[in-house]
Design an enzyme around this catalytic site. Sequence first.
Site, PDB file in Angstrom:
ATOM      1  N   HIS A  17      15.453  29.229  -3.852  1.00 27.65           N
ATOM      2  CA  HIS A  17      15.600  30.532  -4.532  1.00 27.65           C
ATOM      3  C   HIS A  17      16.963  30.697  -5.189  1.00 27.65           C
ATOM      4  CE1 HIS A  17      17.612  31.944  -0.755  1.00 27.65           C
ATOM      5  NE2 HIS A  17      18.197  32.798  -1.576  1.00 27.65           N
ATOM      6  N   ASP A  32      11.650  26.793   0.941  1.00 29.95           N
ATOM      7  CA  ASP A  32      12.834  27.224   0.175  1.00 29.95           C
ATOM      8  C   ASP A  32      13.901  26.130   0.240  1.00 29.95           C
ATOM      9  OD1 ASP A  32      14.577  28.719  -1.275  1.00 29.95           O
ATOM     10  OD2 ASP A  32      15.082  30.116   0.371  1.00 29.95           O
ATOM     11  N   SER A  77      23.293  32.159   0.589  1.00 29.93           N
ATOM     12  CA  SER A  77      22.023  31.478   0.401  1.00 29.93           C
ATOM     13  C   SER A  77      22.227  30.056  -0.089  1.00 29.93           C
ATOM     14  CB  SER A  77      21.179  32.224  -0.634  1.00 29.93           C
ATOM     15  OG  SER A  77      20.635  33.362  -0.042  1.00 29.93           O
TER      16      SER A  77
END
Length: 710
Positions: A503, A555, A660
């Site tokens: 992502h 992910d 992230s």
Amino acid sequence: MDISYPTMGLTSCIIWFLYASVCGSWPLSDSEPVMYGEVQSPQYPQPYPPNLQEQWDLSVPEGYQIQLTFTHLDIEASAGCYYDSLTVLYNDKLLGKFCGNKDSADGHHPGNQPILSPGNKLTLIFQSDENNPERHQNVGFSVHYQAIDMDECSAPQSGVGSGPLCSQICLNTLGSYLCSCHHGYELRSDQRTCVLSCGGGIFDEPEGHLFSPGYPNAPPHAVSCQYIISVESGLTVSLNFTDNFHIESVDTQDGPNCFHHWLQVTVADREPVKLCGGKSPGLIATNSNTVKLDYHLDDQGLSKGWSLDYSTQRVKCPLPDNVAKGKVTPKLDEYFFRDYISVRCDQGYKLMMEGQEIESFSAMCLSNGQWHLPLPECHIIDCGKPEALLNGGVTFLSGFKNQYRSVVQYHCNEPFYSLLGGANVSFTCEADRKWRSINNVITSPTCIPVCGRPTKHISAYQRIIGGNEAPEDTIPWQVLLNEGGQRGGGFVIADRWIMTAAHVVKHPGGHEGNENLKIYMGLTDVTTLNSPLRVSSIHVHPDYNNLQGTDYNNDIALIKLQDSITFSSSVMPVCLPAEGAAYDTGTLGTVSGFGVTKVGSTQKITNKLQYVRLPVVDQEICRNSINSAKISRDGVPDLTSNMFCAGIPDGTKDSCQGDSGGPFTFSENGRFWVAGIVSWGIECGLSETYGVYTKVSNYLDWINKIMQEN
Ligand SMILES: *[C@@H]1O[C@H](CO)[C@@H](O)[C@H](O)[C@H]1NC(C)=O
Ligand SMILES: *[C@@H]1O[C@H](CO)[C@@H](O)[C@H](O)[C@H]1NC(C)=O
């Protein structure tokens, strides 16, 4: 008889020639040659009539005689055979005039002896007068004739001035004869007389026999003979005179001198030498392939002559020198014309000629006694510079200038790299000019990066939200991603590969591979950004499908860099999980990133790399927490088996936005491996919520596949 080959050849040639001329000079007559016959008086055995005059011309082939043999003769006898007679003539020469019979007192009876004509013709004339006394009924004659081979050789000289048939040797043949000559003489073109043979000419056989005319007898005076021995180049002629040598010399004050008689030996490029005297010169090595001999006698004095055998030897070349570090073959005591030598170098050495390397060497002994090439040299080979080692180096252990048997050792830049196949690998320069490891096990040394072993360690662990700043070089795999001002994390897993969360590089509805993506590494402070690394390709997991921002399954993404990274204490890869690695609940891992550090109204992006230590949370507890959250919120993603959770119930420590894609690592025996990728959470640092991480160990196959295929 001592006839050597060349002379013999000459003699047989003459005989052949003579024979051919004999056949040509006396052709046989056209009509069948008559070899024998019979002649009888008319009416024989009845008495012959009167008044006869009859003639028979007999002939047999040339070279034969006619022999007459009377079987009967009975002709009226008279003194001198005056009345009746049989006359035998050879040409006009009277051989006999016969009459009477065996018992008559008068007349002339031939008796039992045959009559031989000197040549191949004979004429018989029979005559009778008119008067044949009746009481003498004479019956005449009957005679046989036959051709008899004439022995021309024993015949007396025929005719005045013609001399003997042959001046030396006469050979009778059927119907003819041949002349031949004594050794040392040759037949003249008249085919009868002989002259002294010089035996001269050119001798080109590798050995032979020569002698003076008439040898061993003294020849007549005034001889001038030339002999040339000429054999192929590369051979030299030796003359070996027999002991029986005599050429008249004149005694002078300076010793014997070859004034009038001599044998002159001439060799190219040297003064001719005249030989004479009574002593054999013995062996003369001329060192030449062409020798001229001139034998000269004047018309006075006496020289008995000479004879010699000549032989040839191959020209010799000098012994080749030794070649250092090489071998000359074959090794012989002597080398002659057309012999070859070749040179090979010892192992580890190469053939050099005039500064050039040559593949092989051989030289031939030439006819001039020289080798056609000078000897080469053997120089030690070298393997050239050993192959450079990326992220490592090479050092000489022994030897000189990369030469044969030099040994080098490869090493990698520790502690960031280690040598594939062992701590130290040495290579030796071998005879095939290649650097080779022992037993050739390793063909090319390679430095592989050392993963997960930072040079500095964090001594005290704190939190990101509630974490602490990471000192330099303690999390060297940490990567900062920046895309259009949006921060994300990542980490180095190989010298060209960064791992992050899908992502981070693929936004809902957007494309991965955005060229705005900037990658920084080796930093702990964002204010000191170095230049970003260039991206080669981005590989998002194919099953990542997060269109609404609510599905974080799979992910994970890999970024390939254009340029390979050189590792150091500030940049180093983290290890990947081992196959089947354990994620035990409660195990502490380390999360790092440049994300949000405070929550609430005072959220703040950090400029310093933060880290925090968090325990793995039981998957059921985490699921329950997420399910509770789903009651009060929309769009809470599902927890899948490709995820795990970490955090503490009181929510004081967590990862958050901006972190992230960053790493969640476990440390085992001082070695860090990446267990998770910061993926999502329900806000940050809330109590009873946990951070969710992509479970890297589920993707080993995919990671390896992508890295191999790109
Ligand atoms: C020369 O000839 C003699 C015989 O005449 C012989 O014994 C001798 O071996 C010969 N020498 C050479 C070198 O051929
Ligand atoms: C490897 O080589 C280095 C330098 O040559 C040496 O100091 C070291 O002891 C070697 N290690 C091993 C395992 O042979």
